[in-house]
Design a protein around this motif. Structure first.
Motif, mmCIF file in Angstrom:
data_model
loop_
_atom_site.group_PDB
_atom_site.id
_atom_site.type_symbol
_atom_site.label_atom_id
_atom_site.label_comp_id
_atom_site.label_asym_id
_atom_site.label_seq_id
_atom_site.Cartn_x
_atom_site.Cartn_y
_atom_site.Cartn_z
ATOM 1 N N PHE A 133 83.948 67.128 126.683
ATOM 2 C CA PHE A 133 83.523 67.515 125.341
ATOM 3 C C PHE A 133 83.761 69.003 125.105
ATOM 4 O O PHE A 133 84.305 69.405 124.066
ATOM 5 N N PRO A 173 80.689 65.706 130.088
ATOM 6 C CA PRO A 173 80.265 66.964 129.426
ATOM 7 C C PRO A 173 81.385 68.004 129.380
ATOM 8 O O PRO A 173 81.551 68.700 128.386
ATOM 9 N N ASN A 201 79.051 60.836 124.349
ATOM 10 C CA ASN A 201 77.699 60.535 124.807
ATOM 11 C C ASN A 201 77.521 59.043 125.053
ATOM 12 O O ASN A 201 76.873 58.631 126.013
ATOM 13 N N ARG A 202 78.131 58.236 124.194
ATOM 14 C CA ARG A 202 78.048 56.789 124.374
ATOM 15 C C ARG A 202 78.801 56.380 125.633
ATOM 16 O O ARG A 202 78.345 55.512 126.404
ATOM 17 N N GLN A 223 81.319 64.029 119.900
ATOM 18 C CA GLN A 223 80.100 64.112 120.708
ATOM 19 C C GLN A 223 79.424 62.743 120.823
ATOM 20 O O GLN A 223 78.960 62.354 121.903
ATOM 21 N N LYS A 224 79.387 61.996 119.720
ATOM 22 C CA LYS A 224 78.771 60.689 119.751
ATOM 23 C C LYS A 224 79.538 59.721 120.641
ATOM 24 O O LYS A 224 78.950 58.963 121.423
ATOM 25 N N GLY A 257 79.319 58.291 128.253
ATOM 26 C CA GLY A 257 78.644 58.797 129.437
ATOM 27 C C GLY A 257 77.381 58.036 129.773
ATOM 28 O O GLY A 257 76.887 58.098 130.904
ATOM 29 N N SER A 258 76.836 57.301 128.798
ATOM 30 C CA SER A 258 75.597 56.566 129.055
ATOM 31 C C SER A 258 75.823 55.172 129.582
ATOM 32 O O SER A 258 74.900 54.452 129.898
ATOM 33 N N TRP A 261 67.590 62.364 136.233
ATOM 34 C CA TRP A 261 67.854 62.778 134.851
ATOM 35 C C TRP A 261 66.766 62.279 133.906
ATOM 36 O O TRP A 261 66.468 62.911 132.902
#
Length: 301
Positions: free
Chosen positions: A225, A222, A296-297, A292-293, A299-300, A13
């Motif tokens: 979301f 993903p 994303n946080r 989304q924020k 998922g990271s 990725w």
């Protein structure tokens, strides 16, 4: 072993994406151009016009600044409708996400009959709204099928549509209508997960719960979301069922923002309607950005 596979996937990725030539990059935009044009004309331009009208009086077209917004926020009908809409979303969204994901996980064990199950669960989306409303009236009317089933137990007849019980009917209608669609989205996200991750986890002795927490959930971020945003937007479309069942002025428990906007439009209170629509669109946009924020946080990690 599972950690090694996850590290390798993260490295893939992080690699720099191949940059295609300019002629190749413009091709997708050419295909999207007709849709973007239609969306701009049918959605974006009317939204900008509603934003402009929210600062003017509908009758005299006189600029009043934020007066329309203040008037809407102080309106008792708006407070009732906004509270009911927020309550409806808070109840329906978690139920829909959990139920559809649970059934999608169970269906992964029936690989051979995926098509049959997916088709049967998607049937509610193919039924016209008018037919659904007729079905709900037959079932939930005061003299309908449900009260007839409860009659042998000496249960008092309930006006499921004209009382506070109508909120439960509306929740049931929303879940029944959107359950199959969300389930198919979950299935597509689950099928995209690399089976080697599960095989490595089984070799390492990980149980089903640990595999779900460590592999399935992180890889479904993903999809989570997408499903959440679509479910949120579809929750505002339930007005059709509520309107056709109970009319413009239903029981207070299911008096939604869409009822209020429809009544304002009928009364030519365009300034209030535009101000309310702008606030609702802004709130939905902010919620999507926050979601989304957060995802994303997550998922990271």
């Amino acid at each position: 072993m599972i950690k090694i596979l996850l590290m390798q996937r993260k490295k893939q990725w992080n690699k720099h994406d191949y940059k295609a030539p300019w002629k190749e990059r413009i091709v997708p935009w050419l295909f999207l151009a007709p849709s973007l044009f239609v969306v701009s004309v049918m959605v974006l331009l009317p939204l900008l016009d509603a934003f402009r009208r929210s600062f003017f009086l509908a009758v005299s077209s006189r600029f009043v600044g934020l007066q329309n917004y203040i008037s809407v926020l102080g309106n008792s009908a708006f407070k009732l409708a906004a509270g009911n809409t927020a309550k409806f979303i808070a109840v329906c969204m978690p139920l829909l996400l959990v139920i559809s994901l649970s059934v999608a996980l169970m269906l992964t064990a029936f690989q051979e009959k995926h098509g049959i199950f997916k088709t049967s669960f998607l049937v509610p989306m193919a039924i016209p709204v008018a037919s659904i409303v007729l079905l709900w009236r037959v079932i939930f009317h005061r003299n309908g099928l449900l009260n007839g089933i409860l009659a042998p137990w000496d249960a008092a007849p309930v006006d499921w549509i004209g009382s506070a019980a109508s909120f439960g009917v509306l929740v049931f209608a929303y879940l029944w209508k959107n359950f199959g669609y969300d389930m198919v989205l979950w299935l597509s996200g689950i099928s995209a997960i690399n089976p080697a991750l599960y095989e490595a986890a089984q070799i390492d002795g990980a149980g089903s719960i640990k595999r779900f927490v460590k592999i399935t959930l992180p890889n479904l971020m993903p999809t989570l979301f997408t499903v959440t945003v679509l479910s949120l937007l579809n929750s505002f479309k339930v007005f059709r069922e509520a309107y056709l069942i109970a009319g413009s002025y239903p029981d207070d428990s299911i008096y939604m923002l869409q009822h209020l906007f429809n009544n304002w439009f009928s009364n030519l209170d365009v300034d209030k309607m535009c101000a309310g629509a702008v606030m609702m669109a802004s709130l939905v946009f902010i919620l999507i950005m926050i979601l989304q924020k957060i995802l994303n946080r997550g998922g990271s990690v």
